[in-house]
Scaffold this motif. Structure first.
Motif, mmCIF file in Angstrom:
data_model
loop_
_atom_site.group_PDB
_atom_site.id
_atom_site.type_symbol
_atom_site.label_atom_id
_atom_site.label_comp_id
_atom_site.label_asym_id
_atom_site.label_seq_id
_atom_site.Cartn_x
_atom_site.Cartn_y
_atom_site.Cartn_z
ATOM 1 N N LEU A 31 0.841 -1.197 0.000
ATOM 2 C CA LEU A 31 0.000 0.000 0.000
ATOM 3 C C LEU A 31 0.880 1.252 0.000
ATOM 4 C CD1 LEU A 31 -2.738 1.450 0.259
ATOM 5 C CD2 LEU A 31 -2.500 1.196 2.736
ATOM 6 N N ALA A 32 1.919 1.232 0.835
ATOM 7 C CA ALA A 32 2.834 2.381 0.892
ATOM 8 C C ALA A 32 3.561 2.566 -0.441
ATOM 9 C CB ALA A 32 3.836 2.192 2.024
ATOM 10 N N PHE A 33 3.963 1.474 -1.076
ATOM 11 C CA PHE A 33 4.595 1.577 -2.399
ATOM 12 C C PHE A 33 3.639 2.235 -3.390
ATOM 13 C CE2 PHE A 33 7.424 -2.415 -1.647
ATOM 14 C CZ PHE A 33 8.312 -1.643 -0.914
ATOM 15 N N GLY A 34 2.370 1.844 -3.337
ATOM 16 C CA GLY A 34 1.365 2.441 -4.220
ATOM 17 C C GLY A 34 1.220 3.930 -3.983
ATOM 18 N N ASN A 35 1.261 4.341 -2.712
ATOM 19 C CA ASN A 35 1.187 5.770 -2.388
ATOM 20 C C ASN A 35 2.383 6.526 -2.946
ATOM 21 O OD1 ASN A 35 -1.229 5.474 -1.025
ATOM 22 N ND2 ASN A 35 -0.257 5.194 0.953
ATOM 23 N N VAL A 36 3.565 5.905 -2.892
ATOM 24 C CA VAL A 36 4.765 6.553 -3.424
ATOM 25 C C VAL A 36 4.669 6.652 -4.949
ATOM 26 C CG1 VAL A 36 7.275 6.402 -3.678
ATOM 27 C CG2 VAL A 36 6.220 5.855 -1.492
ATOM 28 N N TYR A 37 4.206 5.575 -5.584
ATOM 29 C CA TYR A 37 4.023 5.621 -7.043
ATOM 30 C C TYR A 37 3.073 6.751 -7.434
ATOM 31 C CZ TYR A 37 6.394 1.253 -8.272
ATOM 32 O OH TYR A 37 7.333 0.281 -8.492
ATOM 33 N N GLY A 38 2.074 6.983 -6.596
ATOM 34 C CA GLY A 38 1.111 8.049 -6.869
ATOM 35 C C GLY A 38 1.712 9.433 -6.839
ATOM 36 N N THR A 39 2.860 9.588 -6.182
ATOM 37 C CA THR A 39 3.491 10.911 -6.101
ATOM 38 C C THR A 39 4.593 11.105 -7.146
ATOM 39 O OG1 THR A 39 5.141 10.204 -4.473
ATOM 40 C CG2 THR A 39 3.047 11.070 -3.622
ATOM 41 N N PHE A 40 4.893 10.071 -7.932
ATOM 42 C CA PHE A 40 5.929 10.220 -8.957
ATOM 43 C C PHE A 40 5.508 11.312 -9.937
ATOM 44 C CE2 PHE A 40 8.456 5.981 -9.042
ATOM 45 C CZ PHE A 40 8.895 6.244 -7.765
ATOM 46 N N GLY A 41 6.444 12.115 -10.328
ATOM 47 C CA GLY A 41 6.180 13.191 -11.270
ATOM 48 C C GLY A 41 5.827 14.501 -10.589
ATOM 49 N N GLU A 42 5.537 14.456 -9.300
ATOM 50 C CA GLU A 42 5.226 15.690 -8.583
ATOM 51 C C GLU A 42 6.515 16.338 -8.087
ATOM 52 O OE1 GLU A 42 2.233 15.392 -5.599
ATOM 53 O OE2 GLU A 42 0.927 14.168 -6.853
ATOM 54 N N SER A 43 6.468 17.634 -7.867
ATOM 55 C CA SER A 43 7.659 18.341 -7.392
ATOM 56 C C SER A 43 7.960 17.956 -5.946
ATOM 57 C CB SER A 43 7.452 19.853 -7.485
ATOM 58 O OG SER A 43 6.500 20.265 -6.527
ATOM 59 N N PHE A 44 9.223 18.116 -5.557
ATOM 60 C CA PHE A 44 9.641 17.775 -4.197
ATOM 61 C C PHE A 44 8.886 18.623 -3.176
ATOM 62 C CE2 PHE A 44 12.598 18.075 -0.547
ATOM 63 C CZ PHE A 44 12.633 16.728 -0.228
ATOM 64 N N SER A 45 8.695 19.912 -3.466
ATOM 65 C CA SER A 45 7.989 20.794 -2.522
ATOM 66 C C SER A 45 6.530 20.359 -2.359
ATOM 67 C CB SER A 45 8.075 22.250 -2.967
ATOM 68 O OG SER A 45 7.485 22.414 -4.240
ATOM 69 N N ARG A 46 5.914 19.895 -3.442
ATOM 70 C CA ARG A 46 4.528 19.412 -3.360
ATOM 71 C C ARG A 46 4.451 18.149 -2.502
ATOM 72 N NH1 ARG A 46 -0.660 19.426 -3.497
ATOM 73 N NH2 ARG A 46 -1.789 18.033 -4.853
ATOM 74 N N ILE A 47 5.405 17.251 -2.677
ATOM 75 C CA ILE A 47 5.434 16.016 -1.879
ATOM 76 C C ILE A 47 5.602 16.352 -0.400
ATOM 77 C CG2 ILE A 47 6.762 13.920 -1.403
ATOM 78 C CD1 ILE A 47 7.375 13.828 -4.434
ATOM 79 N N ILE A 48 6.536 17.256 -0.090
ATOM 80 C CA ILE A 48 6.772 17.657 1.309
ATOM 81 C C ILE A 48 5.524 18.287 1.905
ATOM 82 C CG2 ILE A 48 8.106 19.225 2.791
ATOM 83 C CD1 ILE A 48 9.659 16.776 1.932
ATOM 84 N N SER A 49 4.857 19.161 1.145
ATOM 85 C CA SER A 49 3.656 19.810 1.680
ATOM 86 C C SER A 49 2.550 18.785 1.940
ATOM 87 C CB SER A 49 3.169 20.915 0.744
ATOM 88 O OG SER A 49 2.695 20.368 -0.462
ATOM 89 N N GLN A 50 2.446 17.741 1.099
ATOM 90 C CA GLN A 50 1.459 16.694 1.338
ATOM 91 C C GLN A 50 1.807 15.874 2.573
ATOM 92 O OE1 GLN A 50 1.445 14.466 -2.306
ATOM 93 N NE2 GLN A 50 -0.111 15.747 -3.263
ATOM 94 N N LEU A 51 3.103 15.578 2.760
ATOM 95 C CA LEU A 51 3.523 14.759 3.891
ATOM 96 C C LEU A 51 3.273 15.451 5.219
ATOM 97 C CD1 LEU A 51 6.886 13.247 2.581
ATOM 98 C CD2 LEU A 51 4.651 12.164 2.667
ATOM 99 N N PHE A 52 3.448 16.772 5.265
ATOM 100 C CA PHE A 52 3.312 17.508 6.516
ATOM 101 C C PHE A 52 1.935 18.158 6.688
ATOM 102 C CE2 PHE A 52 7.850 16.947 6.325
ATOM 103 C CZ PHE A 52 8.184 16.752 7.652
ATOM 104 N N ALA A 53 1.015 17.870 5.774
ATOM 105 C CA ALA A 53 -0.345 18.404 5.891
ATOM 106 C C ALA A 53 -1.063 17.702 7.046
ATOM 107 C CB ALA A 53 -1.098 18.187 4.580
#
Length: 195
Positions: A31-53
């Protein structure tokens, strides 16, 4: 003598835990791998903002961050995940050794405590679940390190606030991996009162 005792504990852990290299990813890891695959192609800042939301469930942004980074480094290659898991466990066992040494003041007691902690069934299960263990190991590492620094603060004749402040910061870092260190909010005042 102290270094040799912990080296012995580390060797025992490696010998007992090495068979997990023959394991495989399971359950929540996919499940966690699937979540990571879902964030591929997004910017690093977008990923960080999602993680800390803010999150309704578990608020564990450091777990997600480390999992993301490790997945981007190793993908689904099981062996590096295994090695990192064993290294995490040995590091935590070393902190348990230091904590025990400060509590008992005898290296043989610290050795026994670290050995029991290092080979315990619950630690083995946490370590053998190599992808899902990041939150448990992260929270435990920073929680135990927080206690080691708190004892260092309490042990000093001239109390240095730096140890206490760093201990509190590390406790909060621990909570950003997993909530298991929440009980330390009760234990720390008790330790300050006792010591």
């Amino acid at each position: 003598m102290k270094n040799r005792l912990f080296l012995l504990v580390s060797i025992v852990i490696v010998l007992l835990y090495l068979p997990i290299k023959n394991g495989f990813f399971q359950q929540d890891e996919w499940l966690a791998f699937g979540n990571v695959y879902g964030t591929f192609g997004e910017s690093f800042s977008r990923i960080i903002s999602q993680l800390f939301a803010p999150n309704v469930g578990h608020y564990v942004p450091l777990h997600h961050l480390f999992f993301n980074l490790l997945f981007r480094l190793f993908g689904r290659n099981y062996l590096p995940w295994t090695l990192i898991s064993i290294i995490w466990h040995i590091s935590i066992t070393f902190l348990v050794y230091l904590l025990s040494l400060r509590l008992f003041k005898k290296s043989i007691f610290a050795f026994v405590a670290a050995l029991f902690f290092g080979i315990a069934a619950s630690g083995y299960q946490a370590t053998s679940w190599v992808g899902a263990d990041i939150n448990t190991h992260g929270a435990t590492f920073f929680g135990v390190l927080s206690l080691v620094l708190l004892l260092e603060f309490l042990r000093k004749e001239e109390k240095s606030k730096q140890y206490f402040i760093l201990s509190c910061v590390l406790l909060f870092v621990s909570l950003l991996f997993k909530e298991i260190a929440i009980g330390l909010f009760l234990l720390i005042p008790l330790m300050i009162w006792l010591f």
